[in-house]
Write an enzyme that holds these catalytic residues in place. Structure first.
Site, PDB file in Angstrom:
ATOM      1  N   ARG A 157      -2.572  -2.198  -3.510  1.00 55.09           N
ATOM      2  CA  ARG A 157      -3.791  -1.442  -3.276  1.00 55.09           C
ATOM      3  C   ARG A 157      -3.754  -0.201  -4.164  1.00 55.09           C
ATOM      4  NH1 ARG A 157      -5.818   1.956   1.995  1.00 55.09           N
ATOM      5  NH2 ARG A 157      -7.862   2.366   1.145  1.00 55.09           N
ATOM      6  N   ARG A 205     -10.638  14.983   7.032  1.00 61.20           N
ATOM      7  CA  ARG A 205     -11.444  15.428   5.884  1.00 61.20           C
ATOM      8  C   ARG A 205     -12.833  15.863   6.337  1.00 61.20           C
ATOM      9  NH1 ARG A 205     -10.631  10.035   2.890  1.00 61.20           N
ATOM     10  NH2 ARG A 205      -8.364   9.941   2.946  1.00 61.20           N
ATOM     11  N   HIS A 241     -17.519   1.829   7.526  1.00 60.92           N
ATOM     12  CA  HIS A 241     -16.063   1.743   7.682  1.00 60.92           C
ATOM     13  C   HIS A 241     -15.616   3.050   8.325  1.00 60.92           C
ATOM     14  CE1 HIS A 241     -11.858   0.713   6.348  1.00 60.92           C
ATOM     15  NE2 HIS A 241     -11.747   2.017   6.569  1.00 60.92           N
ATOM     16  N   GLY A 292     -10.015   7.584   7.572  1.00 61.53           N
ATOM     17  CA  GLY A 292     -11.012   7.884   6.544  1.00 61.53           C
ATOM     18  C   GLY A 292     -12.283   7.143   6.939  1.00 61.53           C
ATOM     19  N   ASN A 331     -13.493  -0.212  17.661  1.00 61.72           N
ATOM     20  CA  ASN A 331     -13.034   0.063  19.032  1.00 61.72           C
ATOM     21  C   ASN A 331     -13.848   1.062  19.834  1.00 61.72           C
ATOM     22  OD1 ASN A 331     -10.503  -1.536  19.135  1.00 61.72           O
ATOM     23  ND2 ASN A 331      -9.989  -0.251  17.386  1.00 61.72           N
ATOM     24  N   HIS A 373     -12.864   2.600  -0.262  1.00 62.73           N
ATOM     25  CA  HIS A 373     -12.887   1.598   0.822  1.00 62.73           C
ATOM     26  C   HIS A 373     -13.650   0.344   0.375  1.00 62.73           C
ATOM     27  CE1 HIS A 373     -12.650   5.005   4.071  1.00 62.73           C
ATOM     28  NE2 HIS A 373     -11.427   4.545   3.795  1.00 62.73           N
ATOM     29  N   ASP A 423      -7.375  11.922  16.068  1.00 64.76           N
ATOM     30  CA  ASP A 423      -7.458  10.561  16.602  1.00 64.76           C
ATOM     31  C   ASP A 423      -8.567  10.485  17.649  1.00 64.76           C
ATOM     32  OD1 ASP A 423      -6.854   8.261  18.416  1.00 64.76           O
ATOM     33  OD2 ASP A 423      -5.275   7.978  16.928  1.00 64.76           O
ATOM     34  N   PHE A 424      -9.411   9.458  17.502  1.00 64.60           N
ATOM     35  CA  PHE A 424     -10.566   9.346  18.386  1.00 64.60           C
ATOM     36  C   PHE A 424     -10.189   9.186  19.855  1.00 64.60           C
ATOM     37  CE2 PHE A 424     -15.011   9.425  17.818  1.00 64.60           C
ATOM     38  CZ  PHE A 424     -15.160   9.694  16.472  1.00 64.60           C
ATOM     39  N   ARG A 425      -9.041   8.538  20.112  1.00 61.96           N
ATOM     40  CA  ARG A 425      -8.645   8.359  21.520  1.00 61.96           C
ATOM     41  C   ARG A 425      -8.306   9.698  22.157  1.00 61.96           C
ATOM     42  NH1 ARG A 425      -4.991   3.661  19.158  1.00 61.96           N
ATOM     43  NH2 ARG A 425      -5.038   5.240  17.555  1.00 61.96           N
ATOM     44  N   LYS A 478       3.227   0.906   3.212  1.00 62.03           N
ATOM     45  CA  LYS A 478       2.925  -0.124   4.206  1.00 62.03           C
ATOM     46  C   LYS A 478       2.861  -1.452   3.469  1.00 62.03           C
ATOM     47  CE  LYS A 478      -0.016   2.932   6.877  1.00 62.03           C
ATOM     48  NZ  LYS A 478      -1.382   3.397   6.821  1.00 62.03           N
ATOM     49  N   GLU A 480      -8.194  -5.524   5.155  1.00 59.65           N
ATOM     50  CA  GLU A 480      -8.051  -5.199   3.734  1.00 59.65           C
ATOM     51  C   GLU A 480      -6.862  -5.926   3.107  1.00 59.65           C
ATOM     52  OE1 GLU A 480      -8.509  -1.053   5.098  1.00 59.65           O
ATOM     53  OE2 GLU A 480      -9.312  -0.671   3.106  1.00 59.65           O
ATOM     54  N   ASN A 485       0.875  -1.170   0.000  1.00 60.17           N
ATOM     55  CA  ASN A 485       0.000   0.000   0.000  1.00 60.17           C
ATOM     56  C   ASN A 485       0.913   1.221   0.000  1.00 60.17           C
ATOM     57  OD1 ASN A 485      -1.821   1.992   0.477  1.00 60.17           O
ATOM     58  ND2 ASN A 485      -2.721   1.067   2.310  1.00 60.17           N
TER      59      ASN A 485
HETATM   60  P1  ADP Z   1      -6.972   4.066   8.479  1.00 56.97           P
HETATM   61  O1  ADP Z   1      -8.140   4.762   7.868  1.00 56.97           O
HETATM   62  O2  ADP Z   1      -5.763   4.918   8.618  1.00 56.97           O
HETATM   63  O3  ADP Z   1      -6.724   2.668   7.970  1.00 56.97           O
HETATM   64  P2  ADP Z   1      -7.809   2.746  10.933  1.00 56.97           P
HETATM   65  O4  ADP Z   1      -8.934   1.929  10.443  1.00 56.97           O
HETATM   66  O5  ADP Z   1      -6.585   2.072  11.413  1.00 56.97           O
HETATM   67  O6  ADP Z   1      -7.425   3.926   9.965  1.00 56.97           O
HETATM   68  O7  ADP Z   1      -8.380   3.661  12.120  1.00 56.97           O
HETATM   69  C1  ADP Z   1      -7.545   4.566  12.764  1.00 56.97           C
HETATM   70  C2  ADP Z   1      -8.352   5.341  13.759  1.00 56.97           C
HETATM   71  O8  ADP Z   1      -9.033   4.438  14.650  1.00 56.97           O
HETATM   72  C3  ADP Z   1      -7.475   6.168  14.679  1.00 56.97           C
HETATM   73  O9  ADP Z   1      -7.240   7.432  14.135  1.00 56.97           O
HETATM   74  C4  ADP Z   1      -8.300   6.267  15.921  1.00 56.97           C
HETATM   75  O10 ADP Z   1      -9.086   7.423  15.813  1.00 56.97           O
HETATM   76  C5  ADP Z   1      -9.230   5.078  15.891  1.00 56.97           C
HETATM   77  N1  ADP Z   1      -8.975   4.134  16.988  1.00 56.97           N
HETATM   78  C6  ADP Z   1      -8.030   3.182  17.048  1.00 56.97           C
HETATM   79  N2  ADP Z   1      -8.100   2.532  18.236  1.00 56.97           N
HETATM   80  C7  ADP Z   1      -9.117   3.091  18.930  1.00 56.97           C
HETATM   81  C8  ADP Z   1      -9.688   2.872  20.231  1.00 56.97           C
HETATM   82  N3  ADP Z   1      -9.230   1.928  21.028  1.00 56.97           N
HETATM   83  N4  ADP Z   1     -10.739   3.653  20.585  1.00 56.97           N
HETATM   84  C9  ADP Z   1     -11.212   4.599  19.759  1.00 56.97           C
HETATM   85  N5  ADP Z   1     -10.715   4.850  18.543  1.00 56.97           N
HETATM   86  C10 ADP Z   1      -9.681   4.118  18.130  1.00 56.97           C
END
Ligand code: ADP
Length: 405
Positions: free
Chosen positions: A95, A245, A212, A216, A338, A184, A286-288, A18, A390, A11
């Site tokens: 990809r 975005r 998804h 993104g 998550n 996606h 980032d959601f965390r 990656k 994926e 990718n």
């Molecule tokens: P990508 O679109 O880059 O492939 P991923 O599917 O790996 O992304 O998702 C990444 C996002 O998932 C992170 O930016 C974060 O916001 C979220 N994430 C990952 N782990 C957790 C968690 N334990 N709780 C909440 N959100 C999470």
């Protein structure tokens, strides 16, 4: 040398590559045989990390170009005893973000395919050039292996015309290939494929929505295994609120910014693709981190979350109507797999539509790994969490096509 017919999945992004080496016949929960990342290509400090089942290796020297990065990563793999030249590689799966109207399924790459991919660059200027670069570099290093392109758009080639077209001048749309392509697709396809089995129903009878939600994010409405609508469009900027975005906005905002803020088109592109979404509203993508900010009482973080959930519910609602009857809603990717809160809030107060979340199941109190239901037994629409993979999906498609050759 291992006899397992592995697939190398690549990718290649604008500043990173990656990759994974994996067994396409393996279970989804199995770790890849090798995984690696080449990042910060072209920056003053680069980073390459390779991980195998038993060892790790890192390198932090600057990486001048994608080809230097890939060659160095392959060299590190060789030092770890898993060099791509030494493995029994059945295929290399690439990809590719945009297949346009040209590629509606995976394809074995030859020079004609590469020139067609180059012709699609105007549709995906932020993604396809890096994808093509990755293909050319990998082909040069691994000439003896079939290379297969797997497209993010392919699953959505079945969109009905009413869903795929925009209400703009027909001639302009045709001339510039403007339509909804969707992205996606590999993930929506992989995850939606698992749902009939979870429901115990034949695939052709299942109406479902897949969400998804990663960095993104996109939603898809799927009837009998075929996509009938999706939230991303000509580009991956459309639809849901994402990490950086904006998702759907009034297109008039772009003219307003150009006229009133005197912004150039590239600046607006950067604003909407890289500095909007959760990051634009709250400062973090980032959601965390967003959750921590919300818990500390940050108003912008709270607003970002509210807009995210509102937009998500808007798409879920419209897809329920488009499908007419709904059997399942499935959450996947980093946030979808998550975030207990996102799933709870996206599905809140939908009892009148037959959707009820079971709190203990949503919290995964039984610690189930893999696909699981999070709705109550009497929820007429079932809600699932299905981990996406994926890379495995790309590996399987690449191997299947290479075997036909
Ligand atoms: P990508 O679109 O880059 O492939 P991923 O599917 O790996 O992304 O998702 C990444 C996002 O998932 C992170 O930016 C974060 O916001 C979220 N994430 C990952 N782990 C957790 C968690 N334990 N709780 C909440 N959100 C999470």
């Amino acid at each position: 040398m291992s006899d397992t017919p592995y697939v190398l999945v690549l990718n290649s992004g604008s500043s990173s590559i990656k990759f994974q080496v994996l067994d396409p016949a393996a279970d989804a929960a199995q770790d890849p045989f090798v995984s690696g990342i080449v990042e910060r290509i072209g920056e003053s400090s680069g980073h390459i990390a390779i991980k195998t089942e038993t060892s790790k290796m890192e390198d932090s020297r600057p990486i001048l170009s994608h080809s230097v990065g890939l060659e160095r990563a392959f060299g590190m793999m060789t030092l770890l005893g898993v060099g791509p030249q030494d493995l029994n590689l059945a295929a290399v799966g690439h990809r590719v973000v945009h297949g346009g109207a040209t590629f509606t399924e995976p394809v074995v790459i030859d020079d004609t395919v590469i020139s067609k991919l180059k012709g699609l660059i105007p549709l995906a200027p932020l993604h396809n050039p890096a994808n093509i670069d990755g293909i050319e570099n990998a082909r040069a290093l691994l000439e003896h292996v079939p290379h297969v392109a797997v497209f993010d758009t392919a699953f959505f080639s079945t969109l009905p015309e009413d869903a795929a077209n925009y209400a703009i001048d027909r001639e302009v749309a045709k001339k510039y290939d403007i339509r909804r392509y969707g992205f996606h697709g590999t993930s929506h396809h992989y995850v939606s494929d698992k749902v009939p089995g979870l429901l115990g129903k034949p695939a052709e009878d299942v109406n479902q929505i897949t969400l998804h939600l990663g960095n993104g994010a996109s939603a898809a409405a799927i009837r009998g295994g075929e996509a009938v609508d999706t939230s991303m469009g000509l580009t991956p900027l459309a639809g849901l609120v994402m990490g950086t975005r904006s998702g759907d906005i009034d297109p008039g905002i772009i003219f307003h910014l150009e006229r009133s803020a005197n912004m150039k088109v590239d600046e607006i592109d950067t604003l909407l693709n890289r500095n909007s979404g959760l990051k634009g509203v709250s400062g973090v993508n980032d959601f965390r981190e967003l959750k921590e900010l919300i818990e500390s009482g940050d108003e912008n973080a709270n607003l970002a979350y509210g807009v995210y959930i509102h937009q998500l519910r808007r798409f879920i609602g419209s897809y329920m109507l488009i499908l007419g009857r709904l059997d399942a809603i499935t959450f996947t990717a980093g946030v979808g797999e998550n975030s207990v809160n996102v799933r709870r809030d996206a599905m809140a107060n939908l009892e009148n539509f037959g959707i009820k979340i079971d709190e203990a199941r949503n919290n995964n109190e039984d610690g189930i790994e893999g696909a699981r239901e999070i709705s109550t037994d009497d929820s007429t629409v079932k809600v699932f969490v299905v981990p996406t993979n994926e890379e495995l999906a790309i590996a399987r498609q690449a191997k299947a096509l290479a075997d036909e050759e």
